[in-house]
Scaffold this motif. Structure first.
Motif, PDB file in Angstrom:
ATOM      1  N   LEU A 122      -3.975   1.293   9.485  1.00 21.01           N
ATOM      2  CA  LEU A 122      -4.111  -0.154   9.625  1.00 21.01           C
ATOM      3  C   LEU A 122      -3.054  -0.911   8.833  1.00 21.01           C
ATOM      4  O   LEU A 122      -2.809  -2.095   9.098  1.00 21.01           O
ATOM      5  N   ALA A 123      -2.429  -0.235   7.841  1.00 23.72           N
ATOM      6  CA  ALA A 123      -1.398  -0.898   7.042  1.00 23.72           C
ATOM      7  C   ALA A 123      -0.110  -1.084   7.817  1.00 23.72           C
ATOM      8  O   ALA A 123       0.808  -1.762   7.345  1.00 23.72           O
ATOM      9  N   ASN A 124      -0.041  -0.476   8.996  1.00 20.90           N
ATOM     10  CA  ASN A 124       1.153  -0.625   9.832  1.00 20.90           C
ATOM     11  C   ASN A 124       0.853  -1.574  10.990  1.00 20.90           C
ATOM     12  O   ASN A 124       0.394  -1.144  12.053  1.00 20.90           O
ATOM     13  N   PRO A 125       1.067  -2.876  10.806  1.00 16.47           N
ATOM     14  CA  PRO A 125       0.705  -3.848  11.846  1.00 16.47           C
ATOM     15  C   PRO A 125       1.566  -3.743  13.091  1.00 16.47           C
ATOM     16  O   PRO A 125       1.239  -4.326  14.115  1.00 16.47           O
ATOM     17  N   PHE A 126       2.666  -2.988  13.025  1.00 12.36           N
ATOM     18  CA  PHE A 126       3.536  -2.874  14.187  1.00 12.36           C
ATOM     19  C   PHE A 126       2.943  -1.954  15.247  1.00 12.36           C
ATOM     20  O   PHE A 126       3.488  -1.825  16.336  1.00 12.36           O
ATOM     21  N   GLY A 127       1.819  -1.327  14.905  1.00 14.98           N
ATOM     22  CA  GLY A 127       1.101  -0.554  15.912  1.00 14.98           C
ATOM     23  C   GLY A 127       0.585  -1.435  17.038  1.00 14.98           C
ATOM     24  O   GLY A 127       0.382  -0.955  18.164  1.00 14.98           O
ATOM     25  N   ILE A 128       0.393  -2.707  16.740  1.00 12.93           N
ATOM     26  CA  ILE A 128      -0.114  -3.621  17.761  1.00 12.93           C
ATOM     27  C   ILE A 128       0.921  -3.794  18.873  1.00 12.93           C
ATOM     28  O   ILE A 128       0.569  -3.916  20.051  1.00 12.93           O
ATOM     29  N   ALA A 129       2.207  -3.781  18.500  1.00 11.58           N
ATOM     30  CA  ALA A 129       3.259  -3.894  19.512  1.00 11.58           C
ATOM     31  C   ALA A 129       3.301  -2.647  20.385  1.00 11.58           C
ATOM     32  O   ALA A 129       3.508  -2.727  21.602  1.00 11.58           O
ATOM     33  N   PHE A 130       3.097  -1.486  19.766  1.00 11.89           N
ATOM     34  CA  PHE A 130       3.084  -0.234  20.517  1.00 11.89           C
ATOM     35  C   PHE A 130       1.984  -0.240  21.562  1.00 11.89           C
ATOM     36  O   PHE A 130       2.229   0.059  22.742  1.00 11.89           O
ATOM     37  N   TRP A 131       0.789  -0.604  21.152  1.00  8.45           N
ATOM     38  CA  TRP A 131      -0.338  -0.567  22.085  1.00  8.45           C
ATOM     39  C   TRP A 131      -0.238  -1.659  23.135  1.00  8.45           C
ATOM     40  O   TRP A 131      -0.680  -1.468  24.268  1.00  8.45           O
ATOM     41  N   GLY A 132       0.341  -2.805  22.763  1.00  4.67           N
ATOM     42  CA  GLY A 132       0.532  -3.844  23.764  1.00  4.67           C
ATOM     43  C   GLY A 132       1.488  -3.400  24.860  1.00  4.67           C
ATOM     44  O   GLY A 132       1.247  -3.617  26.046  1.00  4.67           O
ATOM     45  N   PHE A 158       0.823  -1.204   0.000  1.00  2.00           N
ATOM     46  CA  PHE A 158       0.000   0.000   0.000  1.00  2.00           C
ATOM     47  C   PHE A 158       0.864   1.263   0.000  1.00  2.00           C
ATOM     48  O   PHE A 158       0.601   2.216  -0.744  1.00  2.00           O
ATOM     49  N   LEU A 159       1.913   1.284   0.803  1.00  2.00           N
ATOM     50  CA  LEU A 159       2.789   2.454   0.857  1.00  2.00           C
ATOM     51  C   LEU A 159       3.514   2.665  -0.469  1.00  2.00           C
ATOM     52  O   LEU A 159       3.677   3.810  -0.916  1.00  2.00           O
ATOM     53  N   LEU A 160       3.953   1.588  -1.100  1.00  2.33           N
ATOM     54  CA  LEU A 160       4.607   1.713  -2.397  1.00  2.33           C
ATOM     55  C   LEU A 160       3.633   2.240  -3.453  1.00  2.33           C
ATOM     56  O   LEU A 160       4.014   3.043  -4.312  1.00  2.33           O
ATOM     57  N   ARG A 161       2.391   1.803  -3.371  1.00  2.00           N
ATOM     58  CA  ARG A 161       1.384   2.310  -4.312  1.00  2.00           C
ATOM     59  C   ARG A 161       1.168   3.809  -4.125  1.00  2.00           C
ATOM     60  O   ARG A 161       1.091   4.564  -5.101  1.00  2.00           O
ATOM     61  N   MET A 162       1.071   4.252  -2.878  1.00  2.00           N
ATOM     62  CA  MET A 162       0.878   5.669  -2.612  1.00  2.00           C
ATOM     63  C   MET A 162       2.111   6.476  -3.033  1.00  2.00           C
ATOM     64  O   MET A 162       1.988   7.620  -3.494  1.00  2.00           O
ATOM     65  N   ALA A 163       3.297   5.903  -2.890  1.00  2.00           N
ATOM     66  CA  ALA A 163       4.514   6.576  -3.342  1.00  2.00           C
ATOM     67  C   ALA A 163       4.479   6.780  -4.849  1.00  2.00           C
ATOM     68  O   ALA A 163       4.848   7.853  -5.362  1.00  2.00           O
ATOM     69  N   TRP A 164       4.023   5.760  -5.571  1.00  2.00           N
ATOM     70  CA  TRP A 164       3.940   5.848  -7.029  1.00  2.00           C
ATOM     71  C   TRP A 164       2.901   6.888  -7.455  1.00  2.00           C
ATOM     72  O   TRP A 164       3.144   7.686  -8.364  1.00  2.00           O
ATOM     73  N   LEU A 165       1.749   6.913  -6.785  1.00  2.75           N
ATOM     74  CA  LEU A 165       0.704   7.892  -7.117  1.00  2.75           C
ATOM     75  C   LEU A 165       1.194   9.314  -6.834  1.00  2.75           C
ATOM     76  O   LEU A 165       0.897  10.244  -7.592  1.00  2.75           O
ATOM     77  N   SER A 166       1.923   9.493  -5.742  1.00  4.62           N
ATOM     78  CA  SER A 166       2.467  10.808  -5.425  1.00  4.62           C
ATOM     79  C   SER A 166       3.482  11.237  -6.477  1.00  4.62           C
ATOM     80  O   SER A 166       3.534  12.409  -6.876  1.00  4.62           O
ATOM     81  N   PHE A 167       4.288  10.301  -6.949  1.00  3.98           N
ATOM     82  CA  PHE A 167       5.262  10.601  -7.998  1.00  3.98           C
ATOM     83  C   PHE A 167       4.560  11.011  -9.293  1.00  3.98           C
ATOM     84  O   PHE A 167       4.991  11.939  -9.980  1.00  3.98           O
TER      85      PHE A 167
END
Length: 222
Positions: free
Chosen positions: A118-128, A80-89
């Motif tokens: 939600l595309a950043n699953p590492f948020g679960i570690a932060f909240w835990g 998803f992030l790579l797609r948004m990078a391409w659209l921004s370019f």
């Protein structure tokens, strides 16, 4: 209680203000179309953060401890992030209309913010980790009350950032011409690609590599 609430507010503000894909995309859309798009991206991201908070502070987080789930979410986030990078370019190469009606893509802006979070699953570690820290922060208070104060304070602090940064970006539009905006879009695409690669590296280093290194050690010990 007041100290706990203030701490949670500061945490929400600082967490939302940290450099990342959400603020990069909100900046890009806000400079092009004004306050509403930037605010909706930030608001959507806040909703996504609160979803991760609910998951991280409840037993549902156990599902995300399974390695296949972590890998799937991580790959989806990177894509998803790579797609948004391409659209921004691509936007940086197009003619930019600074008078574009901001109401035409409100729903997409909001949904994009949610997906970014939600595309950043590492948020679960932060909240835990945060949940466990707040659980022992104040003695004599029920755990549910502590988590409620954390949730409420974080929401207030993050929402303050959403409004503040969106207003600042919208105000700065009057000083930015099309050439400078193209440059900002190009930098945004590079930043988004960096965040995607950083997420991919984290996924490989913290999730995939330990799995294979553990299996390799088992084979060599046999």
């Amino acid at each position: 209680m007041i100290a706990l609430l203030i701490t949670a507010c500061v945490l929400g503000f600082v967490y939302s203000a940290a450099p990342g894909a959400v603020n990069t995309e909100a900046l890009r859309r806000g400079l092009q179309r004004g306050f509403v798009p930037a605010f909706l991206v930030q608001l959507g991201a806040l909703l996504g953060d609160l979803m991760w908070a609910i998951i991280g502070l409840t037993g549902v987080a156990l599902v995300f401890h399974f390695l296949p789930v972590q890998i799937i979410l991580g790959i989806a986030g990177v894509a998803f992030l790579l797609r948004m990078a391409w659209l921004s370019f691509l936007d940086a190469r197009k003619s930019i209309d600074l008078n574009l009606d901001s109401s035409k893509k409100e729903q997409r802006d909001f949904i994009t913010g949610i997906i970014f979070s939600l595309a950043n699953p590492f948020g679960i570690a932060f909240w835990g980790g945060i949940g466990g820290g707040f659980a022992t922060h104040i003695a004599g208070m029920p755990l549910i009350d502590k988590l409620l104060f954390l949730f409420l304070g974080f929401s207030v602090g993050a929402f303050a950032w959403c409004i503040g940064i969106s207003a600042l970006v919208a105000w700065s539009r009057k000083f930015i011409g099309e050439k400078l905006l193209r440059g900002i879009f190009t930098v945004s695409s590079l930043a988004m690609a960096y965040f995607a690669l950083e997420m991919l590296w984290t996924l490989i280093h913290s999730t995939i590599y330990p799995l294979f290194s553990h299996r390799f050690r088992l084979k060599t010990s046999q």
